[in-house]
Write a protein that holds these residues in place. Structure first.
Motif, PDB file in Angstrom:
ATOM      1  N   CYS A  30       0.841  -1.210   0.000  1.00  0.00           N
ATOM      2  CA  CYS A  30       0.000   0.000   0.000  1.00  0.00           C
ATOM      3  C   CYS A  30       0.865   1.244   0.000  1.00  0.00           C
ATOM      4  CB  CYS A  30      -0.968  -0.011   1.185  1.00  0.00           C
ATOM      5  SG  CYS A  30      -0.193  -0.046   2.804  1.00  0.00           S
ATOM      6  N   HIS A  31       1.916   1.208  -0.791  1.00  0.00           N
ATOM      7  CA  HIS A  31       2.810   2.358  -0.896  1.00  0.00           C
ATOM      8  C   HIS A  31       2.024   3.569  -1.404  1.00  0.00           C
ATOM      9  CE1 HIS A  31       6.131   4.911  -2.217  1.00  0.00           C
ATOM     10  NE2 HIS A  31       6.869   4.207  -1.389  1.00  0.00           N
ATOM     11  N   PRO A  32       2.242   4.753  -0.818  1.00  0.00           N
ATOM     12  CA  PRO A  32       1.439   5.923  -1.195  1.00  0.00           C
ATOM     13  C   PRO A  32       1.589   6.357  -2.645  1.00  0.00           C
ATOM     14  CG  PRO A  32       3.260   6.522   0.292  1.00  0.00           C
ATOM     15  CD  PRO A  32       3.158   5.033   0.295  1.00  0.00           C
ATOM     16  N   ASP A  33       2.647   5.921  -3.337  1.00  0.00           N
ATOM     17  CA  ASP A  33       2.800   6.270  -4.754  1.00  0.00           C
ATOM     18  C   ASP A  33       1.823   5.508  -5.644  1.00  0.00           C
ATOM     19  OD1 ASP A  33       4.786   8.005  -4.129  1.00  0.00           O
ATOM     20  OD2 ASP A  33       6.447   6.758  -4.828  1.00  0.00           O
ATOM     21  N   LEU A  34       1.182   4.468  -5.091  1.00  0.00           N
ATOM     22  CA  LEU A  34       0.282   3.639  -5.890  1.00  0.00           C
ATOM     23  C   LEU A  34      -1.162   4.107  -5.741  1.00  0.00           C
ATOM     24  CD1 LEU A  34       1.595   0.046  -5.060  1.00  0.00           C
ATOM     25  CD2 LEU A  34       2.262   1.525  -6.958  1.00  0.00           C
ATOM     26  N   PRO A  35      -1.929   4.159  -6.854  1.00  0.00           N
ATOM     27  CA  PRO A  35      -3.361   4.427  -6.740  1.00  0.00           C
ATOM     28  C   PRO A  35      -4.036   3.323  -5.922  1.00  0.00           C
ATOM     29  CG  PRO A  35      -2.630   4.542  -9.031  1.00  0.00           C
ATOM     30  CD  PRO A  35      -1.498   3.961  -8.244  1.00  0.00           C
ATOM     31  N   ALA A  36      -5.199   3.632  -5.358  1.00  0.00           N
ATOM     32  CA  ALA A  36      -5.881   2.685  -4.478  1.00  0.00           C
ATOM     33  C   ALA A  36      -6.133   1.334  -5.149  1.00  0.00           C
ATOM     34  CB  ALA A  36      -7.203   3.285  -4.000  1.00  0.00           C
ATOM     35  N   THR A  37      -6.573   1.353  -6.418  1.00  0.00           N
ATOM     36  CA  THR A  37      -6.859   0.084  -7.088  1.00  0.00           C
ATOM     37  C   THR A  37      -5.602  -0.758  -7.250  1.00  0.00           C
ATOM     38  OG1 THR A  37      -6.655   1.213  -9.225  1.00  0.00           O
ATOM     39  CG2 THR A  37      -8.875   0.924  -8.320  1.00  0.00           C
ATOM     40  N   GLN A  38      -4.445  -0.107  -7.485  1.00  0.00           N
ATOM     41  CA  GLN A  38      -3.195  -0.856  -7.599  1.00  0.00           C
ATOM     42  C   GLN A  38      -2.760  -1.395  -6.245  1.00  0.00           C
ATOM     43  OE1 GLN A  38      -0.013   1.047  -9.727  1.00  0.00           O
ATOM     44  NE2 GLN A  38      -1.234   1.401 -11.556  1.00  0.00           N
ATOM     45  N   GLN A  39      -2.978  -0.624  -5.175  1.00  0.00           N
ATOM     46  CA  GLN A  39      -2.663  -1.124  -3.837  1.00  0.00           C
ATOM     47  C   GLN A  39      -3.415  -2.423  -3.569  1.00  0.00           C
ATOM     48  OE1 GLN A  39      -3.308   1.722  -0.733  1.00  0.00           O
ATOM     49  NE2 GLN A  39      -2.143   3.344  -1.727  1.00  0.00           N
ATOM     50  N   ILE A  40      -4.703  -2.410  -3.875  1.00  0.00           N
ATOM     51  CA  ILE A  40      -5.525  -3.596  -3.621  1.00  0.00           C
ATOM     52  C   ILE A  40      -5.067  -4.756  -4.496  1.00  0.00           C
ATOM     53  CG2 ILE A  40      -7.854  -4.537  -3.841  1.00  0.00           C
ATOM     54  CD1 ILE A  40      -8.888  -1.753  -3.090  1.00  0.00           C
ATOM     55  N   ALA A  41      -4.815  -4.489  -5.769  1.00  0.00           N
ATOM     56  CA  ALA A  41      -4.403  -5.549  -6.687  1.00  0.00           C
ATOM     57  C   ALA A  41      -3.089  -6.185  -6.240  1.00  0.00           C
ATOM     58  CB  ALA A  41      -4.268  -4.997  -8.108  1.00  0.00           C
ATOM     59  N   VAL A  42      -2.114  -5.357  -5.854  1.00  0.00           N
ATOM     60  CA  VAL A  42      -0.821  -5.894  -5.419  1.00  0.00           C
ATOM     61  C   VAL A  42      -0.976  -6.673  -4.119  1.00  0.00           C
ATOM     62  CG1 VAL A  42       1.496  -5.273  -4.632  1.00  0.00           C
ATOM     63  CG2 VAL A  42       0.519  -4.126  -6.609  1.00  0.00           C
ATOM     64  N   ALA A  43      -1.772  -6.166  -3.189  1.00  0.00           N
ATOM     65  CA  ALA A  43      -1.974  -6.882  -1.929  1.00  0.00           C
ATOM     66  C   ALA A  43      -2.641  -8.235  -2.162  1.00  0.00           C
ATOM     67  CB  ALA A  43      -2.810  -6.041  -0.969  1.00  0.00           C
ATOM     68  N   LEU A  44      -3.639  -8.258  -3.058  1.00  0.00           N
ATOM     69  CA  LEU A  44      -4.314  -9.521  -3.358  1.00  0.00           C
ATOM     70  C   LEU A  44      -3.364 -10.526  -4.009  1.00  0.00           C
ATOM     71  CD1 LEU A  44      -7.726  -8.188  -4.710  1.00  0.00           C
ATOM     72  CD2 LEU A  44      -7.355  -9.453  -2.591  1.00  0.00           C
ATOM     73  N   ARG A  45      -2.462 -10.011  -4.838  1.00  0.00           N
ATOM     74  CA  ARG A  45      -1.531 -10.901  -5.532  1.00  0.00           C
ATOM     75  C   ARG A  45      -0.406 -11.362  -4.604  1.00  0.00           C
ATOM     76  NH1 ARG A  45      -0.199 -14.596  -7.071  1.00  0.00           N
ATOM     77  NH2 ARG A  45       1.297 -15.183  -8.692  1.00  0.00           N
ATOM     78  N   VAL A  46       0.238 -10.414  -3.927  1.00  0.00           N
ATOM     79  CA  VAL A  46       1.453 -10.717  -3.173  1.00  0.00           C
ATOM     80  C   VAL A  46       1.146 -11.295  -1.797  1.00  0.00           C
ATOM     81  CG1 VAL A  46       3.542  -9.725  -2.161  1.00  0.00           C
ATOM     82  CG2 VAL A  46       2.768  -8.967  -4.408  1.00  0.00           C
ATOM     83  N   VAL A  47       0.228 -10.656  -1.070  1.00  0.00           N
ATOM     84  CA  VAL A  47      -0.032 -11.072   0.310  1.00  0.00           C
ATOM     85  C   VAL A  47      -1.040 -12.220   0.370  1.00  0.00           C
ATOM     86  CG1 VAL A  47      -0.722 -10.296   2.608  1.00  0.00           C
ATOM     87  CG2 VAL A  47       0.424  -8.713   1.053  1.00  0.00           C
ATOM     88  N   SER A  48      -2.096 -12.114  -0.437  1.00  0.00           N
ATOM     89  CA  SER A  48      -3.156 -13.116  -0.375  1.00  0.00           C
ATOM     90  C   SER A  48      -2.946 -14.278  -1.333  1.00  0.00           C
ATOM     91  CB  SER A  48      -4.508 -12.456  -0.659  1.00  0.00           C
ATOM     92  OG  SER A  48      -4.728 -11.378   0.229  1.00  0.00           O
ATOM     93  N   GLY A  49      -2.162 -14.060  -2.379  1.00  0.00           N
ATOM     94  CA  GLY A  49      -1.867 -15.156  -3.290  1.00  0.00           C
ATOM     95  C   GLY A  49      -2.939 -15.432  -4.330  1.00  0.00           C
ATOM     96  N   LEU A  50      -3.881 -14.496  -4.533  1.00  0.00           N
ATOM     97  CA  LEU A  50      -4.874 -14.703  -5.589  1.00  0.00           C
ATOM     98  C   LEU A  50      -4.181 -14.655  -6.946  1.00  0.00           C
ATOM     99  CD1 LEU A  50      -6.786 -14.002  -3.195  1.00  0.00           C
ATOM    100  CD2 LEU A  50      -8.250 -12.841  -4.846  1.00  0.00           C
ATOM    101  N   SER A  51      -4.708 -15.403  -7.887  1.00  0.00           N
ATOM    102  CA  SER A  51      -4.123 -15.401  -9.223  1.00  0.00           C
ATOM    103  C   SER A  51      -4.473 -14.107  -9.944  1.00  0.00           C
ATOM    104  CB  SER A  51      -4.647 -16.592 -10.034  1.00  0.00           C
ATOM    105  OG  SER A  51      -6.023 -16.414 -10.347  1.00  0.00           O
ATOM    106  N   VAL A  52      -3.664 -13.770 -10.946  1.00  0.00           N
ATOM    107  CA  VAL A  52      -3.952 -12.584 -11.756  1.00  0.00           C
ATOM    108  C   VAL A  52      -5.313 -12.730 -12.418  1.00  0.00           C
ATOM    109  CG1 VAL A  52      -3.214 -11.230 -13.756  1.00  0.00           C
ATOM    110  CG2 VAL A  52      -1.509 -12.086 -12.138  1.00  0.00           C
TER     111      VAL A  52
END
Length: 413
Positions: free
Chosen positions: A118-140
């Motif tokens: 959730c780095h502040p340079d990222l838009p909110a939708t990108q924060q969520i997408a990266v968290a879902l991919r990296v932390v939660s492990g959801l597929s692209v």
């Protein structure tokens, strides 16, 4: 051990801790992810025959780290390995690693991983997408389906986000108390944003699992920061809202207003968890926005019938939220409670000054229309309702306003 379901659950539970540690070792998000995936593949081969390790997270960190180092050695024969301090401790003994897993070192690993996402340079939708991919492990593919974009577009979005993270040069040392508090606030905001993406999405959108994932991450934060009342409040708020899930939509997927919901469908176990958490948080006497919002949700949850709702208490809580987090939307929500306690005229007097700031917000026009109708100003009410429907983002939102119209027309008649 042959229960693949158990193995899958163990891998999911260990993912934030393992990826966070591997990120500290290799200081590269892609390398950490690939190392964890390799460790998962080895776990799927090994654990069914040999049984689960004493500490799955420690096992995955150890195996992932060694697999990544092997890959570095194979692909970089003509290049020097990274410095020892970059690769961190290369001790191959699992036991000492497992013994350290509950320490603040690993708490910082997880917090760092969440903060990076959730780095502040990222838009909110990108924060969520990266968290879902990296932390939660959801597929692209899963994430793309939820956001109604192509898999290639989502892959590109996540790749760009990772590039921004890498370019930002996020520090990897353990944060100090002040920075940790700032990071925790940013992480909590991202988790609640993730929850709202699921909670506010229409039925069948593919985002419903976002609520479960946000609650899982919130509970993880709570395990790491057990004495932090705002994290208690965050988790309480999410579980109390999520408790109403089964009652929120009808068979056609249309939103059911809270006062019309079948409260027997509310999840009693989640409500009990939320009430216990908010009561515990309030005893710390350090109120924050999540705690106050959770207290509002708890007041609704404690009402066995709509007419039992303590609207005076909700008004009082919204007054506190206005002080903590001034916002025209908070004032708009408070106006609903005021309309129940003092009547529509008092509520409308609160709502009218918000017109300029909330002119593009469909809930503003919907509430204003309802209040005008209650006051017998039907022509103005009709105009406000039309504006609300025109601003609705989804068919469900438009239907939500029409339900208000139908109810108020019946009451007016």
């Amino acid at each position: 051990m042959t229960d693949i379901g158990w193995i899958d659950a163990a891998l999911s539970a260990a993912r934030p801790q393992a990826v966070g540690a591997l990120l500290r070792y290799f200081r590269d998000l892609d390398t950490a992810e690939e190392a964890f995936q390799e460790a998962c593949l080895r776990a799927l081969r090994s654990w069914p025959q040999k049984g689960p390790p004493r500490d799955p997270a420690a096992w995955l960190i150890l195996v992932g780290r060694n697999a990544a180092l092997d890959g570095v050695r194979k692909t970089s024969r003509n290049q020097a390995l990274p410095a020892e301090e970059v690769l961190s401790d290369l001790d191959d003994v699992e036991a000492p690693l497992a013994e350290r897993l509950d320490g603040s070192h690993y708490r910082d690993d997880i917090l760092r991983l969440l903060f990076i996402c959730c780095h502040p340079d990222l838009p909110a939708t990108q924060q969520i997408a990266v968290a879902l991919r990296v932390v939660s492990g959801l597929s692209v593919k899963q994430i793309a389906r939820a956001f109604l974009v192509s898999e290639a577009a989502m892959e590109q979005r996540i790749t760009r986000a990772k590039g921004k993270i890498a370019a930002a040069g996020v520090p990897f040392e353990a944060p100090g108390p002040v920075e940790r508090a700032e990071r925790l606030a940013a992480v909590a905001a991202m988790v609640y944003l993730l929850f709202n993406e699921g909670y506010s999405a229409p039925e069948g959108s593919g985002r419903a699992p976002f609520c479960d994932e946000a609650i899982r991450l919130g509970r993880l934060l709570l395990r790491l920061f057990q004495a932090e009342p705002e994290i208690m409040g965050l988790v309480a708020l999410m579980v109390l809202q999520h408790a109403r899930t089964r009652a929120r939509f009808d068979a056609e997927g249309q939103v059911i207003l809270m006062e019309d919901q079948d409260r027997s469908l509310w999840d009693g176990k989640l409500i009990a968890e939320g009430l216990a958490l908010i009561d515990k948080a309030m005893r710390h006497n350090r109120p924050g926005p999540y705690q106050v919002q959770a207290a509002i949700a708890a007041t609704h949850a404690r009402a066995a019938r709509p007419e039992d709702t303590d609207w005076s208490q909700i008004d009082h809580l919204y007054r506190g939220l206005e002080r903590l987090q001034p916002s025209p939307v908070v004032t708009l929500n408070r106006a609903v409670a005021v309309s129940k306690v003092e009547g529509p005229e008092a509520a409308l007097a609160m709502v009218e000054p918000l017109a300029e700031r909330l002119s593009g917000y469909f809930h503003f026009h919907g509430l204003r229309g309802g209040l005008l109708l209650q006051l017998g100003r039907e022509a103005e009410a009709r105009e406000a309702f039309n504006q609300a429907i025109a601003l609705a983002n989804t068919a469900a939102e438009a239907a939500h306003i029409r339900q208000h119209i139908d109810r108020l027309m019946r009451n007016a008649g």
